[in-house]
Design an enzyme around this catalytic site. Structure first.
Site, short mmCIF file in Angstrom:
data_model
loop_
_atom_site.label_atom_id
_atom_site.label_comp_id
_atom_site.label_asym_id
_atom_site.label_seq_id
_atom_site.Cartn_x
_atom_site.Cartn_y
_atom_site.Cartn_z
CB THR A 250 -0.92 0.03 1.24
OG1 THR A 250 -0.15 -0.26 2.39
CG2 THR A 250 -2.01 -1.00 1.09
CG HIS B 293 5.09 -2.53 8.00
ND1 HIS B 293 5.10 -1.28 7.41
CD2 HIS B 293 3.88 -3.07 7.73
CE1 HIS B 293 3.94 -1.09 6.81
NE2 HIS B 293 3.18 -2.14 6.99
CE LYS C 157 -6.03 -0.08 7.06
NZ LYS C 157 -5.80 -1.50 7.22
NE ARG D 66 -6.42 0.28 2.82
CZ ARG D 66 -5.49 -0.58 3.17
NH1 ARG D 66 -4.53 -0.20 3.95
NH2 ARG D 66 -5.52 -1.82 2.75
CD GLN E 178 -4.28 -12.21 5.99
OE1 GLN E 178 -4.89 -11.18 5.75
NE2 GLN E 178 -3.55 -12.36 7.08
CG ASP F 249 -3.71 -5.56 12.72
OD1 ASP F 249 -2.72 -6.24 13.01
OD2 ASP F 249 -3.76 -4.83 11.72
CE LYS G 54 -1.56 8.25 15.46
NZ LYS G 54 -1.83 9.11 16.64
CE LYS H 149 2.02 10.98 12.62
NZ LYS H 149 0.89 11.89 12.77
#
Length: 417
Positions: free
Chosen positions: A45, A53, A87, A91, A180, A201, A236, A239
Site C-alpha cells: 500500500t 512493520h 479500518k 481505501r 489471505q 489485528d 501510536k 510517527k
RNA sequence: GGGGGAAUGUCCCGAGCGGCAAAGGGGGCGGACUGUAAAUCCGCUGCGUAAGCUUCGCAGGUUCGAGUCCUGCUUCCCCCA
C-alpha cells in the site's frame, strides 16, 4: 513466562513478541524437532514499509536466526482488494502499476534483515498475485467459499467493528479474509509452510488461514501474533516530525531514523531494545536498568543497534557521530541534512519564511512566520522571531553553509550553489 | 417504493439565532522546565509581506450578506414496506 523447548519460541517469548498463538505447545514441539517454515504477508500500500512493520520483520529475522525458513509474502494480489481489517472506511483502490512500484520499494528492506537464497533455511520471497489472479470466480467460490460461513465471518472483530460503527463494508473487502486464508494454504502446499505470523489485528485473518489449511491439506498449521505496540505514554508508534518512520533510506534518512530511536521515552527503552534490536538479553537488562541521565547512553545504543539492522553499520555510525557533534558538542557536521539553494537567491536575499518552506522545514510561509514568532526558528543558532527577515550570503558561516533549525532537533544546512 | 436524519476547518472528533476565518476537544508543531525522555505550563495550528483571497458533500437560488434559508443532485444511516 513459560519456558519452551525450541529456540525460536524462547527468543520470541523473552523478547516480548508473542501476543497470541493458536497452539504454542504443539508449535514448540514441531519447532524443536527441526526447521519449520513460517511466513508474514505485506500488502503493497506504500512504497516503503515503516516502523510499524518492524516488529513483524523482526519476527522473520528471529525465525531465520533460530534455524528456520522465513517466507516474505508480497501481497501483489491481496492489495488489489484491500485489507478492511480495523479500518473505518474503504481505501482507494490502487492501480496495478502503483502496486508494482510499491512492491519494488518494499522488497529492498528485507535484504538487510534476511539471507535470501536456495538453502534450507534461506529466506524466499513470493507474490500472492501469482496464484490468486489465476482463479476464476466460480472456481474460487467452489473451492474455498464452501469452507467459510457468513455467520462466522461476521463474528470477527475486524468485521464487526465496521458494522457496529455503521460504516459500509463492500463485498470486495469482505473477500479479503478468504484470500489471505488461501495464501496460507497455498504456501503450505508448496513450501510446507506451517506458521503465519502478523500483528494482533491480523488474528482473525490468520485463524482463517490456519483452519483452511488444516481442513484442505490435513496438515498442522499455526498462527502467532505480536502485541499492539504503543509508546509508554500511549501514542501510536512510528510517527515523527515529518510523518511515518519509513525504513527505506530514500524515504527517511538514516540520520532521522537514528534520531527517532534516540528520542525514545525512558520507559520504552527496554521494550524497544528487545523488539527492535538483536542485542543480547543480558545487555538489555543491564541497559534498561540505568536511571536518570544515564539512560541516554542506553538510548544511543538502542538507536545504533536499530539503525544498524536497517541501514547497516556504517550508516549507523555516521548518524551517531553526526548527532553527537550537533547535540553534544554544538559542532556542525557535514552529514547533517543539506539542501542546496541557488547562490543568486541568497545574494538577493531570501525571506526566512520562504527559505524554510523551500527547504521543507515548513509547509507554508504563514506557518513559518508563526513558528518564528513562537521562537521556533533559528538561523546559525540565533532565534529569529521575524519570519520576514532576509537571509543572505552574509549568513554563511565559516564552513560556507547556513544552519537553519526548526525547534531543537530538526536541523538543515543550506548550501549555496 | 414510502418516511425521517446526517455530511463542518483537506489528521480525527465536534459546536455552530442569517454577519464566521467559523466555539471546544484530540492529535501535531513550537516555547519554558529537563536529560535530544516523560509529566506539567504557555503559544501556534486555511493561504498571502500586505490589501486581501479561498473554506463547511456537489450544483444552482433567495438575500446587502449563507456553514446557517430554498431547490436539485451525490453518499451514508435509521424506520416502514
Amino acid at each position: 513466562m513459560t519456558s519452551f523447548k525450541s529456540d525460536f519460541l524462547n527468543v520470541l517469548s523473552e523478547r516480548g513478541f508473542i501476543h497470541q498463538c493458536t497452539d504454542a505447545e504443539a508449535l514448540d514441539t514441531l519447532a524443536s524437532a527441526g526447521p519449520i517454515t513460517g511466513y508474514i504477508g505485506y500488502d503493497a500500500t506504500a512504497s516503503s514499509l515503516h516502523a510499524g512493520h518492524l516488529v513483524q520483520i523482526m519476527l522473520l529475522y528471529w525465525l531465520q536466526k533460530t534455524g528456520n525458513k522465513p517466507i516474505v509474502l508480497m501481497g501483489g494480489g491481496t492489495t488489489k482488494v484491500g485489507d478492511p481489517t480495523f479500518k473505518d472506511t474503504q481505501r482507494p483502490l490502487l492501480t496495478d502499476e502503483q502496486i508494482q512500484s510499491n512492491m519494488n520499494g518494499i522488497k529492498s528492506v528485507f535484504n538487510s534483515f534476511l539471507n535470501f537464497g536456495d538453502g534450507a533455511t534461506d529466506a524466499i520471497m513470493v507474490n500472492n498475485d501469482d496464484w490468486l489472479s489465476g482463479f476464476g470466480y466460480i472456481e474460487f467460490l467452489r473451492t474455498f467459499g464452501t469452507h467459510f460461513t457468513i455467520n462466522r465471518m461476521l463474528t470477527f472483530d475486524s468485521v464487526k467493528l465496521r458494522l457496529e460503527r455503521e460504516q459500509p463494508m463492500t463485498f470486495l473487502e469482505f473477500n479479503y479474509m478468504l484470500m489471505q486464508a488461501v495464501d496460507f494454504r497455498e504456501l503450505n502446499s508448496t513450501y510446507n509452510c506451517v506458521l503465519q505470523m502478523g500483528g494482533s489485528d491480523q488474528w482473525g485473518n490468520i485463524v482463517n488461514g490456519v483452519e483452511l489449511t488444516r481442513r484442505l491439506n490435513q496438515k498442522a498449521a499455526f498462527g502467532l501474533t505480536t502485541p499492539l505496540l504503543t509508546t509508554a505514554s500511549g501514542a501510536k508508534m512510528g510517527k515523527t516530525v515529518g510523518g511515518a518512520v519509513w525504513l527505506n533510506a530514500d524515504a527517511l534518512s538514516p540520520y532521522d531514523y537514528w534520531q527517532y530511536w534516540r528520542n525514545t521515552e525512558d520507559a520504552d527503552v527496554g521494550k524497544f531494545m528487545r523488539l527492535f534490536t538483536d542485542l543480547p538479553m543480558d545487555e538489555i537488562r543491564r541497559l534498561e536498568a540505568l536511571q536518570g541521565v544515564e539512560i541516554n547512553e542506553a538510548k544511543k545504543i538502542l538507536a545504533d543497534a536499530a539503525t544498524r539492522l536497517v541501514h547497516g553499520e556504517a550508516a549507523a555510525a555516521t548518524a551517531r557521530d553526526t548527532a553527537q557533534k550537533a547535540f553534544e558538542q554544538g559542532v556542525l557536521s557535514a552529514d547533517l541534512p543539506t539542501v542546496e539553494v541557488a547562490r543568486a537567491e541568497l545574494e538577493a536575499g531570501i525571506m526566512l519564511a520562504a527559505l524554510t518552506t523551500k527547504i521543507g522545514l515548513t509547509q507554508s510561509n504563514g506557518e513559518a512566520r508563526r513558528l518564528a514568532q513562537g521562537g521556533g526558528l533559528r538561523v546559525n543558532d540565533t532565534a529569529i522571531t521575524d519570519g520576514n527577515q532576509a537571509v543572505t550570503l552574509a549568513d554563511l558561516n565559516a564552513d560556507g553553509v547556513i544552519k537553519v533549525a526548526q525547534g531543537k532537533k530538526k536541523i538543515v544546512l543550506v548550501k549555496p550553489v
